[in-house]
Design a protein around this motif. Structure first.
Motif, PDB file in Angstrom:
ATOM      1  N   VAL A 126       0.852  -1.190   0.000  1.00  0.00           N
ATOM      2  CA  VAL A 126       0.000   0.000   0.000  1.00  0.00           C
ATOM      3  C   VAL A 126       0.889   1.241   0.000  1.00  0.00           C
ATOM      4  O   VAL A 126       1.712   1.424   0.905  1.00  0.00           O
ATOM      5  CB  VAL A 126      -0.938   0.020   1.220  1.00  0.00           C
ATOM      6  N   ILE A 127       0.731   2.079  -1.025  1.00  0.00           N
ATOM      7  CA  ILE A 127       1.503   3.316  -1.141  1.00  0.00           C
ATOM      8  C   ILE A 127       0.601   4.471  -0.733  1.00  0.00           C
ATOM      9  O   ILE A 127      -0.427   4.724  -1.374  1.00  0.00           O
ATOM     10  CB  ILE A 127       2.019   3.512  -2.572  1.00  0.00           C
ATOM     11  N   GLY A 137      -1.650  -6.845   7.689  1.00  0.00           N
ATOM     12  CA  GLY A 137      -0.574  -7.640   7.108  1.00  0.00           C
ATOM     13  C   GLY A 137      -0.039  -7.131   5.794  1.00  0.00           C
ATOM     14  O   GLY A 137       0.506  -7.909   5.005  1.00  0.00           O
ATOM     15  N   CYS A 138      -0.168  -5.832   5.528  1.00  0.00           N
ATOM     16  CA  CYS A 138       0.316  -5.249   4.273  1.00  0.00           C
ATOM     17  C   CYS A 138       1.684  -4.593   4.468  1.00  0.00           C
ATOM     18  O   CYS A 138       2.014  -4.117   5.556  1.00  0.00           O
ATOM     19  CB  CYS A 138      -0.651  -4.187   3.761  1.00  0.00           C
ATOM     20  N   VAL A 139       2.442  -4.537   3.392  1.00  0.00           N
ATOM     21  CA  VAL A 139       3.612  -3.668   3.327  1.00  0.00           C
ATOM     22  C   VAL A 139       3.096  -2.252   3.058  1.00  0.00           C
ATOM     23  O   VAL A 139       2.186  -2.078   2.249  1.00  0.00           O
ATOM     24  CB  VAL A 139       4.564  -4.090   2.189  1.00  0.00           C
ATOM     25  N   THR A 140       3.634  -1.252   3.731  1.00  0.00           N
ATOM     26  CA  THR A 140       3.200   0.126   3.472  1.00  0.00           C
ATOM     27  C   THR A 140       4.399   1.017   3.156  1.00  0.00           C
ATOM     28  O   THR A 140       5.461   0.880   3.760  1.00  0.00           O
ATOM     29  CB  THR A 140       2.431   0.738   4.664  1.00  0.00           C
ATOM     30  N   ILE A 141       4.190   1.915   2.201  1.00  0.00           N
ATOM     31  CA  ILE A 141       5.178   2.934   1.853  1.00  0.00           C
ATOM     32  C   ILE A 141       4.496   4.289   2.007  1.00  0.00           C
ATOM     33  O   ILE A 141       3.442   4.528   1.414  1.00  0.00           O
ATOM     34  CB  ILE A 141       5.687   2.761   0.408  1.00  0.00           C
ATOM     35  N   ARG A 142       5.087   5.172   2.816  1.00  0.00           N
ATOM     36  CA  ARG A 142       4.512   6.496   3.061  1.00  0.00           C
ATOM     37  C   ARG A 142       5.397   7.576   2.446  1.00  0.00           C
ATOM     38  O   ARG A 142       6.620   7.566   2.628  1.00  0.00           O
ATOM     39  CB  ARG A 142       4.384   6.765   4.568  1.00  0.00           C
ATOM     40  N   LEU A 184       0.468  10.606   8.867  1.00  0.00           N
ATOM     41  CA  LEU A 184       0.298   9.629   7.793  1.00  0.00           C
ATOM     42  C   LEU A 184       0.464   8.202   8.311  1.00  0.00           C
ATOM     43  O   LEU A 184      -0.185   7.271   7.813  1.00  0.00           O
ATOM     44  CB  LEU A 184       1.296   9.914   6.677  1.00  0.00           C
ATOM     45  N   SER A 185       1.310   8.037   9.326  1.00  0.00           N
ATOM     46  CA  SER A 185       1.533   6.697   9.887  1.00  0.00           C
ATOM     47  C   SER A 185       0.265   6.135  10.536  1.00  0.00           C
ATOM     48  O   SER A 185       0.087   4.916  10.617  1.00  0.00           O
ATOM     49  CB  SER A 185       2.676   6.726  10.905  1.00  0.00           C
ATOM     50  N   LYS A 186      -0.626   7.022  10.998  1.00  0.00           N
ATOM     51  CA  LYS A 186      -1.890   6.548  11.580  1.00  0.00           C
ATOM     52  C   LYS A 186      -2.752   5.883  10.519  1.00  0.00           C
ATOM     53  O   LYS A 186      -3.470   4.918  10.792  1.00  0.00           O
ATOM     54  CB  LYS A 186      -2.644   7.712  12.225  1.00  0.00           C
ATOM     55  N   TYR A 187      -2.680   6.410   9.304  1.00  0.00           N
ATOM     56  CA  TYR A 187      -3.416   5.794   8.202  1.00  0.00           C
ATOM     57  C   TYR A 187      -2.746   4.493   7.765  1.00  0.00           C
ATOM     58  O   TYR A 187      -3.434   3.518   7.443  1.00  0.00           O
ATOM     59  CB  TYR A 187      -3.496   6.752   7.022  1.00  0.00           C
ATOM     60  N   SER A 188      -1.426   4.483   7.738  1.00  0.00           N
ATOM     61  CA  SER A 188      -0.734   3.260   7.312  1.00  0.00           C
ATOM     62  C   SER A 188      -0.974   2.117   8.289  1.00  0.00           C
ATOM     63  O   SER A 188      -0.952   0.942   7.902  1.00  0.00           O
ATOM     64  CB  SER A 188       0.767   3.513   7.141  1.00  0.00           C
TER      65      SER A 188
END
Length: 286
Positions: A30-31, A54-59, A43-47
């Protein structure tokens, strides 16, 4: 984590959480593209919505000068940023995973516009599998008053009143001339994000989250945009939170917001798996 050229953060889930949610399939990447002036702490609260699933996230959040200055004057600085963001997928060897976007306000959507163009036109990204996108409080078109409100909120209270008014006046005049008065001419040199994506939208599903109480982005802009995408055959849905402010839907309705995002992601994953299965069956029958 910080790269030499762009500042971003990437979070990998633990294997147990990923396996519990995705059961042997590749977990989505998830980008998240933040709004102008967005702090990474916010933004980290949304990630975390996606990390817990269980997703990889890029902020990533584009710099203010790029959003408010470069785009207003038609400099395509965000195009190179979009390229670097997509290259991160290859750097971390997650380019074969399903890709999902979560975009905030015009600041995030301006960058998303260039990502979409790269995915349309650049052959090196042909293999990427984008399954969907959530769009929060965007896109807006030609709204000088809303842009001024966004810039005012971004500048914050620490800047001196005189400098604030000078910056706002210069910005208002520039945007009004280039993006309203002269836009029938300047659009042939540089279309705005709204028109560019509306004219050639990506095919993957979109979910637009907005509010009629938004004082920055006109809700009508979003509703017209959604209807245009539907007419072009793009799978699109939307939800009006009615009372929450600009990019304030998660703050005012945290459980409802998180549930809608997760449910949409799961639905996109199922649609993607179904499409892939049909492709395999066609190949086997040939």
């Amino acid at each position: 984590m910080a790269d030499d050229e762009i500042d971003y953060n990437i979070v990998f889930p633990d294997s147990g959480t990923s396996e519990r949610h995705w059961q042997g399939t590749k977990e989505p990447v998830v980008i998240l593209l933040g709004w102008a002036g967005c702090r990474d702490k916010l933004l980290s609260k949304y990630s975390s919505i996606y990390n817990e699933q269980g997703c990889v996230t890029i902020r990533y959040t584009a710099p203010l000068k790029t959003v408010f200055i470069s785009e207003s004057f038609g400099y395509k600085e965000l195009s190179s940023t979009a390229l670097k963001l997509l290259e991160i997928l290859y750097d971390y060897e997650v380019e074969n995973s399903p890709i999902f976007f979560h975009i905030f306000s015009n600041g995030g959507f301006m960058l998303y516009r260039y990502i979409v163009e790269l995915l349309h036109n650049d052959k090196q990204f042909n293999s990427l599998c984008v399954i969907g996108a959530v769009v929060d409080s965007a896109p807006g078109s030609g709204n000088v008053r809303g842009a001024l409100r966004a810039l005012t909120a971004t500048l914050g209270p620490k800047i001196s009143p005189v400098l604030r008014y000078v910056l706002l006046a210069l910005f208002a005049v520039t945007v009004f001339l280039l993006r309203v008065v002269l836009y029938p001419l300047t659009k042939y040199v540089h279309k705005n994000h709204y028109d560019a994506v509306q004219e050639r939208p990506p095919a993957w599903p979109h979910f637009y989250l907005y509010s009629k109480a938004d004082q920055v982005i006109r809700h009508r802009d979003i509703e017209v945009f959604v209807e245009t995408l539907k007419q072009k055959g793009v799978p699109v849905d939307s939800f009006d939170f009615v009372s929450s402010p600009h990019v304030g839907h998660f703050r005012d309705f945290p459980e409802q917001y998180a549930l809608k995002c997760r449910n949409f992601l799961v639905a996109c994953m199922k649609d993607s798996e179904g499409t892939e299965m049909k492709k395999r069956q066609r190949v086997q029958n040939q």
